[in-house]
Design a protein around this motif. Structure first.
Motif, short mmCIF file in Angstrom:
data_model
loop_
_atom_site.label_atom_id
_atom_site.label_comp_id
_atom_site.label_asym_id
_atom_site.label_seq_id
_atom_site.Cartn_x
_atom_site.Cartn_y
_atom_site.Cartn_z
N TRP A 73 0.83 -1.21 0.00
CA TRP A 73 0.00 0.00 0.00
C TRP A 73 0.86 1.26 0.00
O TRP A 73 0.48 2.28 -0.60
CB TRP A 73 -0.95 0.00 1.20
N LYS A 74 2.03 1.20 0.62
CA LYS A 74 2.92 2.36 0.63
C LYS A 74 3.47 2.63 -0.76
O LYS A 74 3.51 3.78 -1.21
CB LYS A 74 4.08 2.12 1.61
N GLN A 75 3.88 1.58 -1.46
CA GLN A 75 4.40 1.75 -2.81
C GLN A 75 3.31 2.24 -3.76
O GLN A 75 3.55 3.12 -4.59
CB GLN A 75 4.98 0.42 -3.31
N TYR A 76 2.11 1.65 -3.62
CA TYR A 76 1.00 2.05 -4.49
C TYR A 76 0.67 3.53 -4.28
O TYR A 76 0.50 4.28 -5.25
CB TYR A 76 -0.23 1.18 -4.18
N MET A 121 -6.74 -10.30 -1.87
CA MET A 121 -5.84 -10.38 -3.01
C MET A 121 -4.74 -9.33 -2.88
O MET A 121 -4.86 -8.38 -2.12
CB MET A 121 -6.61 -10.19 -4.31
N GLN A 122 -3.67 -9.49 -3.67
CA GLN A 122 -2.63 -8.48 -3.70
C GLN A 122 -3.18 -7.16 -4.25
O GLN A 122 -4.09 -7.15 -5.07
CB GLN A 122 -1.45 -8.95 -4.57
N MET A 123 -2.59 -6.05 -3.79
CA MET A 123 -3.11 -4.74 -4.20
C MET A 123 -2.86 -4.45 -5.67
O MET A 123 -3.54 -3.63 -6.28
CB MET A 123 -2.51 -3.64 -3.34
N GLN A 134 -6.90 5.72 3.36
CA GLN A 134 -7.75 4.60 2.95
C GLN A 134 -6.93 3.43 2.42
O GLN A 134 -7.23 2.27 2.71
CB GLN A 134 -8.74 5.09 1.89
N LEU A 135 -5.89 3.70 1.65
CA LEU A 135 -5.03 2.63 1.17
C LEU A 135 -4.27 1.99 2.33
O LEU A 135 -4.01 0.78 2.32
CB LEU A 135 -4.06 3.17 0.12
N ALA A 136 -3.92 2.80 3.34
CA ALA A 136 -3.27 2.24 4.52
C ALA A 136 -4.20 1.30 5.26
O ALA A 136 -3.76 0.24 5.77
CB ALA A 136 -2.82 3.38 5.44
N ALA A 144 -6.96 3.41 -7.51
CA ALA A 144 -6.87 3.33 -6.05
C ALA A 144 -8.03 2.50 -5.49
O ALA A 144 -7.85 1.69 -4.57
CB ALA A 144 -6.87 4.72 -5.44
N CYS A 145 -9.21 2.70 -6.06
CA CYS A 145 -10.39 1.97 -5.59
C CYS A 145 -10.24 0.47 -5.83
O CYS A 145 -10.55 -0.35 -4.96
CB CYS A 145 -11.63 2.50 -6.30
N MET A 146 -9.77 0.08 -7.01
CA MET A 146 -9.63 -1.34 -7.31
C MET A 146 -8.55 -1.99 -6.45
O MET A 146 -8.70 -3.13 -6.01
CB MET A 146 -9.31 -1.52 -8.80
N ALA A 147 -7.46 -1.26 -6.17
CA ALA A 147 -6.44 -1.79 -5.26
C ALA A 147 -7.02 -1.95 -3.86
O ALA A 147 -6.76 -2.95 -3.17
CB ALA A 147 -5.23 -0.86 -5.24
N PHE A 148 -7.79 -0.99 -3.43
CA PHE A 148 -8.47 -1.01 -2.14
C PHE A 148 -9.40 -2.22 -2.04
O PHE A 148 -9.39 -2.95 -1.05
CB PHE A 148 -9.24 0.30 -2.00
N CYS A 149 -10.18 -2.43 -3.08
CA CYS A 149 -11.13 -3.55 -3.09
C CYS A 149 -10.42 -4.90 -3.10
O CYS A 149 -10.83 -5.83 -2.39
CB CYS A 149 -12.05 -3.44 -4.30
#
Length: 563
Positions: A57-60, A156-158, A503-505, A145-150
């Motif tokens: 999440w930090k890299q994303y 699953m992996q971000m 939110q990603l965190a 960002a939303c799809m990584a969050f979901c």
């Protein structure tokens, strides 16, 4: 009423279709268009030397912010130097430093707050590069960002930001933008690179009429929930929105990706286990979609009802007021489609307008502000779902503790570190709106064009729109000065990136936990009961934070006019 119901029904059907497609392209499922887009994507990865490894999440967050930052700098430089760059047939001067900064931040944060009139302040080169680039980048970045969050919530992996950005851009946003632009051109929306032409008005005066790449901007403006128009009058200008068909497409475009994100998330949840079969969006997705829809419908009903009421100050005049409040509206849309447009553009945080919101009745202004204050009724591309998920987790935590159940969501325990981040994400939004509005009342009250309650509403609306990354405004406010340019730039930046990173965190924190099977102590979150409790939680928090200031502005104005 029937046309509104039909439009909403079409929107729901499109969300199911494109939500399934979005689910497939962001989860690397096979689609019928792969033979076209796979070679294109592979070429982009090769040219840009994209490392497609999964990110934390930090890299994303870091790569998303850097990519957005570079796009903003590019636009900022163009706005500052536009008088020295080609494709400026109308000899438009460069923007001042503070306005350039505000505009660059505004468009990269998906806000598109415009403290200028586009046709008079931006060259055709600036519109085609600085504006258009940030519109695409901001809209697609929110969806990434939303799809990584979901994916993180589903265990699953971000994923990889650049891979997500490429696939969403090439397979969804660019093709749809191109098709919508062609439809707009066929209906009379302007698309050229000509200089202003002049005509003689009925008053025998010469008037300059601006044209430019309007159709290209209009498509991504709504599809990316951006909202910034080529013209100062935005979608009430016939060159941007000439008829009922273009108005319909603009409304559907605003609703398409935000609602599709919810469907895609529901399918991710449903297909966490194998052999789950075909569903529209799954029970959990249906609960979230239903909660968002009911919140949106409440605002739509309030706005529609308020705009059917004529202004009582005109009651003494011999006027036919059966059409309701037509002040500030285009007659080709009337009160019905204007009310729907206002509800959609603020609930889906787009910010484009086909009528002047400063002329709405007080209750309508209050409802549009509440849409942006909540920012959970679908919201902008991706971010609306992320905002609602914060309330979902909060609701699970509160309800589970009240009835003695384990606070879990999708097999993940909700712990103190997640709740601290959730509290921070929820508090930043009202803190920015209320503190900055108070500063506006103290230092910028000379900017308002109306006294008393409506003047407060103008200030409150401006900071609400900026913080929620909406971009619409009550245009009686004189906002192109140093205070407003810097203060709203701060609100837009913090309202976008601070909350998005938190939110990603939160998603990364849940991803790091082991998934547990549900048991008898697990609170069910895929029921109608949970949906209604979720709606109540959202409105309770809104009442605790925003009701006093709404009472002092729009509600007080309504009472002073009608009672």
């Amino acid at each position: 009423m029937l046309e509104i119901v039909v439009i909403l029904l079409i929107s729901f059907i499109l969300s199911l279709i494109f939500g399934r497609y979005l689910y497939k392209i962001t989860n690397f499922k096979k689609t019928i268009f792969d033979f076209i887009f796979n070679p294109i994507d592979d070429l982009i990865y090769k040219i840009c030397t994209v490392d497609r490894k999964n990110m934390t999440w930090k890299q994303y967050s870091l790569h998303l912010c850097i990519f957005n930052f570079l796009a903003a700098i590019f636009s900022f430089v163009i706005f500052l130097l536009q008088d020295r760059i080609f494709l400026n047939p109308n000899s438009i001067k460069s923007m001042p430093l503070d306005l350039s900064l505000n505009t660059a931040i505004s468009f990269i944060t998906n806000t598109n707050l415009q403290h200028y009139s586009g046709e008079n302040a931006l060259s055709l080169f600036s519109q085609s590069t600085g504006i258009l680039l940030t519109m695409f980048v901001s809209g697609v970045s929110g969806c990434c960002a939303c799809m990584a969050f979901c994916r993180a919530f589903c265990g699953m992996q971000m994923g990889n930001y650049y891979e997500d950005f490429t696939r969403i851009m090439t397979r969804l946003v660019l093709p749809l933008s191109f098709i919508i632009s062609l439809i707009f051109i066929s209906q009379g929306v302007v698309q050229n690179y000509d200089s202003n032409f002049h005509l003689i008005t009925l008053e025998n005066k010469i008037q300059a009429v601006a044209t430019g790449p309007v159709a290209a901007i209009e498509s991504i403006k709504h599809l990316g929930t951006n909202g910034g128009g080529f013209f100062g009058a935005n979608s009430s200008m016939p060159f941007e929105n000439p008829n009922a068909l273009t108005n319909l497409i603009q409304i559907l475009s605003m609703m398409l990706i935000p609602s599709s994100c919810v469907v895609a998330f529901g399918l991710m949840i449903h297909h966490r286990k194998e052999n789950q079969g075909f569903v529209l969006m799954g029970k959990q997705g249906g609960v979230i979609f239903g909660a968002m829809s009911l919140i949106f419908l409440i605002s739509l009903i309030i706005i529609y009802h308020a705009e059917t009421m004529p202004n009582p100050n005109l009651s003494s005049l011999d006027l036919n007021q059966t059409s309701g409040n037509l002040e500030g509206k285009e007659l080709r849309f009337g009160t019905n489609l204007s009310s729907l447009f206002s509800a959609v553009t603020t609930a889906f945080t787009t910010g484009s307008v086909n009528n002047m919101h400063d002329s709405l009745n007080p209750l309508s202004i209050g409802a549009t502000m509440l849409n942006m204050m909540l920012n959970v009724a679908f919201g902008g591309d991706g971010v609306g779902l992320m905002n609602m998920m914060i309330y979902v987790i909060l609701c699970v935590f509160i309800c589970a503790l009240m009835i003695g159940r384990t606070p879990e969501f999708l097999g993940k325990k909700i712990e103190s570190k997640q709740m601290k981040l959730i509290a921070l994400a929820i508090l930043i939004h009202p803190l920015l709106i209320l503190v900055l509005s108070a500063l506006g009342v103290i230092f910028a009250k000379d900017s308002i064009s109306n006294p008393s309650f409506h003047g407060l509403a103008q200030i409150l609306y401006e900071f609400t729109s900026a913080t929620a990354n909406n971009g619409s405004g009550l245009e009686g406010l004189k906002d192109n000065n140093l205070f407003w340019n810097l203060s709203t730039a701060f609100a837009m930046f913090c309202g976008r990136y601070l909350i998005l990173i938190i939110q990603l965190a939160i998603a990364g924190s849940f991803l790091s936990q082991k998934t547990q099977e549900n048991n008898t102590n697990t609170l069910k979150t895929d029921t109608l009961t949970f949906m209604f409790v979720l709606i109540c939680i959202v409105y309770i928090f809104a009442a605790l934070t925003f009701f006093p200031v709404l009472t002092l502005s729009s509600v007080a104005e309504y009472l002073s006019l009608w009672h």
